[in-house]
Design an enzyme around this catalytic site. Structure first.
Site, PDB file in Angstrom:
ATOM      1  CD  GLU A 307      -2.984  -1.145   2.258  1.00 51.33           C
ATOM      2  OE1 GLU A 307      -2.694  -0.663   3.362  1.00 51.33           O
ATOM      3  OE2 GLU A 307      -4.098  -1.588   1.954  1.00 51.33           O
ATOM      4  CG  ASP A 381      -7.610  -5.306   4.844  1.00 51.53           C
ATOM      5  OD1 ASP A 381      -7.129  -5.581   5.943  1.00 51.53           O
ATOM      6  OD2 ASP A 381      -7.631  -4.149   4.373  1.00 51.53           O
ATOM      7  CD  GLU A 409      -9.752  -1.102   8.007  1.00 45.67           C
ATOM      8  OE1 GLU A 409      -8.854  -1.690   8.641  1.00 45.67           O
ATOM      9  OE2 GLU A 409      -9.584  -0.645   6.866  1.00 45.67           O
TER      10      GLU A 409
HETATM   11  O1  GCW Z   1      -7.004  -2.757   5.806  1.00 43.10           O
HETATM   12  C1  GCW Z   1      -6.011  -1.908   5.565  1.00 43.10           C
HETATM   13  C2  GCW Z   1      -6.383  -0.685   6.307  1.00 43.10           C
HETATM   14  C3  GCW Z   1      -5.213   0.239   6.379  1.00 43.10           C
HETATM   15  C4  GCW Z   1      -4.057  -0.503   7.049  1.00 43.10           C
HETATM   16  C5  GCW Z   1      -3.733  -1.734   6.214  1.00 43.10           C
HETATM   17  C6  GCW Z   1      -2.649  -2.590   6.832  1.00 43.10           C
HETATM   18  C7  GCW Z   1      -2.297   0.274   8.442  1.00 43.10           C
HETATM   19  O2  GCW Z   1      -7.484  -0.076   5.673  1.00 43.10           O
HETATM   20  O3  GCW Z   1      -5.616   1.367   7.119  1.00 43.10           O
HETATM   21  O4  GCW Z   1      -2.940   0.310   7.219  1.00 43.10           O
HETATM   22  O5  GCW Z   1      -4.873  -2.540   6.107  1.00 43.10           O
HETATM   23  O6  GCW Z   1      -2.991  -3.543   7.518  1.00 43.10           O
HETATM   24  O7  GCW Z   1      -1.484  -2.336   6.615  1.00 43.10           O
END
Ligand code: GCW
Length: 716
Positions: A307, A381, A409
């Site tokens: 990311e 995720d 989340e």
């Molecule tokens: O799910 C995503 C989240 C991000 C997070 C990422 C991760 C810390 O939306 O906010 O960043 O995973 O786990 O690295």
């Protein structure tokens, strides 16, 4: 005037007479220590007359103080703590080095550093209860266990308990930023007041340590994995060192997330290439600097090449090259590196669910012995439901640690009541079949399947400065359950829920039974009203709170919900079988066979692995479309049932917290309906079939749901 005044006085009197002596706002968590019923007090008092503890170990001093505080509150009796003589009914604390403990000849040698024994014994001819371990922290864990037994009404006469953690690293991961914002945090700002540290500390830091020690958590990563290099500068190391000093006697080590490009950002190096000697030297010096300030520093957690974060691949090096270089820097100090496997790249056209496995599996056996690879519970995720990550069981030469998300989340933030114990347990109990039947994820995590001594479980913390710590009363249960399952990944989520509910609200069976039932069902409810039958990643853009299955315009394909559900005129679901991405082949053959066949895949994972016709016949006899709608309806109905049930439990809970939970459930009911209506309105445009009989049409048309905007929702 007089009438109003009188009404006020009456109201105040009623308030004083009704509620418990102290207002309850959730701050005390599960460590409330309110007086037990009179009969229970009478039962326990003779078994807890005094606490006898040596004074030289700081953790044992804390254990004695906690027992004093807890028992005095629970039993409404002064239970004094001293180093002195044993009275009948005393609780004796100590390690094998203690003369009185040694004289008891207890089998301490198999307890490791953190395990403990709690036993009914006789000391100098007098009945006593001993809590013994090989370290002060082990004694502290035992003290919290004994308190839990008293809090939940379990007998403590003729007691014989032996408890040893099955997992070595039991860590919270704080996604906390230096400006006190918290990534995906829904309980207010970060509890770390970086600006005031190290000079000014908050009493909350101690209560944080107590709460964590009470559930066996022994480490905390203080800063976000999307890390700033500043965390590794001298002023911030001093701040982290202050926290480490506070946490140390509670058995909690401090760790830091490391930003890969820190050598460039802090010291102006030209590169962060892990094979460049200057880079390795920089990290070694940095590690030395940290250990000078924090001698028991745990090590680094790293999110690299994920990311948009920098990483070794920027220099055409592998994740193993990167992890091993950092591992060498902390190795002389006994530190470790936790390297995250959460990687995916939109430049890679492959199914996102495949990418972590494809990247890491070939690296099995190439990591240094103080590296542990941290893997999320599922391949996408932290969704309301994911099948277990295919890396579990697939890297036998590499210790893998679990990463769960405690902060919700994708499950309604702190607002929705969802007990994650059920989710954690489901993943841990999943069978990877890596070494035949019984190769559960729990056994990968506790090291027993592949013979690893280095083991770990991390939970992304849901803690903030909200008075109740976690943003809602019931989200405390998720922090609690995480700790208990990290200690024993085979523990029962239901049993843990019962302990929590008893300690947090009331031990009355007429309360505990319905609440535990509600908690255990709450996870399935959220799956039903958000992402039934294996659907996933359907949330709106940015904040991840409400529904957005129609979203198709984000710059990266794998960020769009349409990428995941693939609805069309024929059907819905992601084909991950041989005819599709074949991600299913990443599982061991028996699992791959089961999941890859539409006739044998569990319905709960159906649309995760298969693109299924709208008229496919389900186990219920309904066609898929009707089943999908029925599940959405079921989720909404379950939340209504939770509300109704909680309403009946008012007699067992203080008015403040009861009303607080009631208000949260009202929001959840409204939003479950929103998820159901918006999702059905959208999927109906593909299915083009009527709703099953008795299922009401969505309250609004699709355009209404699409037009909703929440620019200031947390996490946007
Ligand atoms: O799910 C995503 C989240 C991000 C997070 C990422 C991760 C810390 O939306 O906010 O960043 O995973 O786990 O690295």
């Amino acid at each position: 005037m007089f009438g109003a005044c009188r009404a006020l006085i009456l109201a105040v009197v009623a308030l004083l007479a009704s509620g418990p002596a102290m207002a309850e706002d959730g701050y005390d968590l599960w460590l409330r220590y309110r007086p037990l019923a009179d009969s229970a007090q009478a039962r326990y008092r003779p078994l807890a007359t005094a606490i006898a503890a040596p004074q030289d170990d700081p953790s044992i001093r804390i254990a004695a103080a906690e027992l004093h505080r807890g028992l005095t509150g629970l039993l409404r009796a002064d239970v004094p703590a001293s180093a002195d003589a044993i009275a009948p009914g005393a609780i004796l604390l100590g390690t094998g080095g203690d003369r009185r403990i040694a004289a008891l000849g207890l089998p301490l040698s198999t307890l490791g550093r953190e395990g403990y024994l709690i036993r009914s014994v006789r000391v100098d001819g007098k009945p006593a209860t001993v809590i013994a371990a090989n370290s002060g922290v082990g004694v502290l864990y035992g003290a919290f266990h004994l308190l839990r037994l008293v809090q939940t009404g379990d007998p403590i006469d003729r007691i014989d308990i032996r408890s040893v953690p099955k997992v070595e690293l039991r860590l919270l991961n704080h996604w906390d930023n230096l400006d006190r914002s918290v990534e995906r945090g829904y309980a207010g700002q970060s509890i770390w007041d970086w600006w005031k540290l190290p000079d000014i500390t908050n009493p909350r830091y101690v209560d944080y340590a107590r709460a964590n020690a009470s559930i066996g958590i022994n480490g905390t990563v203080l800063n976000n994995v999307n890390a700033k290099a500043d965390s590794l500068t001298a002023p911030y190391i001093a701040k982290a060192a202050k926290l480490a000093d506070i946490f140390r006697p509670y058995g909690i080590r401090v760790y830091l997330s490391a930003r890969w490009s820190a050598p460039i950002e802090i010291s102006g190096l030209k590169t962060a290439d892990p094979l460049d000697p200057a880079v390795a030297a920089w990290w070694k010096a940095k590690a030395d600097e940290i250990y000078a300030a924090i001698p028991d520093f745990g090590g680094f957690l790293v999110k690299a090449n994920s990311e948009g974060q920098p990483g070794p691949q920027d220099y055409h090096r592998s994740h193993a090259d990167g992890a091993n270089m950092l591992a060498a820097a902390v190795k002389p100090h006994g530190g470790i590196v936790m390297w995250r496997a959460f990687v995916y790249a939109h430049e890679n056209p492959d199914d996102r669910a495949r990418q972590a496995y494809d990247e890491f599996k070939p690296l099995d056996g190439r990591f240094a012995d103080n590296v542990i690879v941290q893997v999320k519970n599922g391949a996408i995720d932290f969704q309301p439901r994911e099948p277990f990550h295919p890396l579990f069981g697939a890297m036998p030469k590499t210790p893998l640690m679990m990463e769960f998300q405690i902060t919700k989340e994708y499950l309604g933030f702190a607002t929705h009541l969802v007990y994650l114990g059920a989710l954690f347990e489901e993943t841990l109990a999943s069978d990877t079949f890596a070494k035949g039947k019984g190769s559960t994820v729990a056994r990968v995590i506790d090291g027993s399947l592949e013979g690893h001594a280095r083991t770990g479980m991390a939970g992304v913390a849901n803690i903030g400065v909200d008075r109740n710590w976690t943003g809602s009363q019931f989200d405390q249960a998720n922090w609690y359950a995480f700790g208990r399952l990290a200690w024993d990944p085979e523990a029962s989520a239901r049993r843990i829920a019962a302990d929590w509910a008893g300690m947090t609200f009331s031990t009355d069976p007429a309360f505990v039974a319905p609440v535990v039932d509600m908690m255990m069902r709450s996870r399935e409810a959220v799956v039903d009203y958000m992402t039934p039958l294996g659907l996933h990643h359907l949330m709106a853009t940015g904040h991840h709170y409400g529904p957005g299955p129609w979203v198709d315009d984000l710059e990266r394909p794998d960020w769009n919900p349409v990428y995941y559900h693939r609805a069309d005129a024929q059907g819905i679901g992601f084909d991950r079988t041989k005819t599709g991405s074949n991600a299913v082949a990443q599982y061991a053959p028996p699992v791959a066979r089961q999941l890859g066949d539409i006739r044998t895949v569990p319905e709960r994972d159906l649309l995760w692995f298969h693109h299924v016709r709208w008229d496919h016949r389900m186990a219920s006899g309904r066609i898929l479309w009707d089943e999908l709608v029925t599940r959405y309806d079921r989720g909404v109905a379950e939340v209504a049932a939770m509300r109704a049930r909680w309403a009946t439990l008012a007699p067992y809970v203080d008015a403040d917290r009861h009303a607080d939970v009631m208000r949260f459930l009202a929001v959840q009911a409204r939003e479950a309906q929103w998820w159901r209506d918006a999702s059905i309105a959208y999927f109906a445009t593909f299915a083009r079939r009527p709703l099953p009989a008795g299922s009401p049409p969505p309250a609004h048309d699709l355009d209404y749901y699409k037009a909703l905007r929440f620019p200031y929702a947390p996490g946007n």
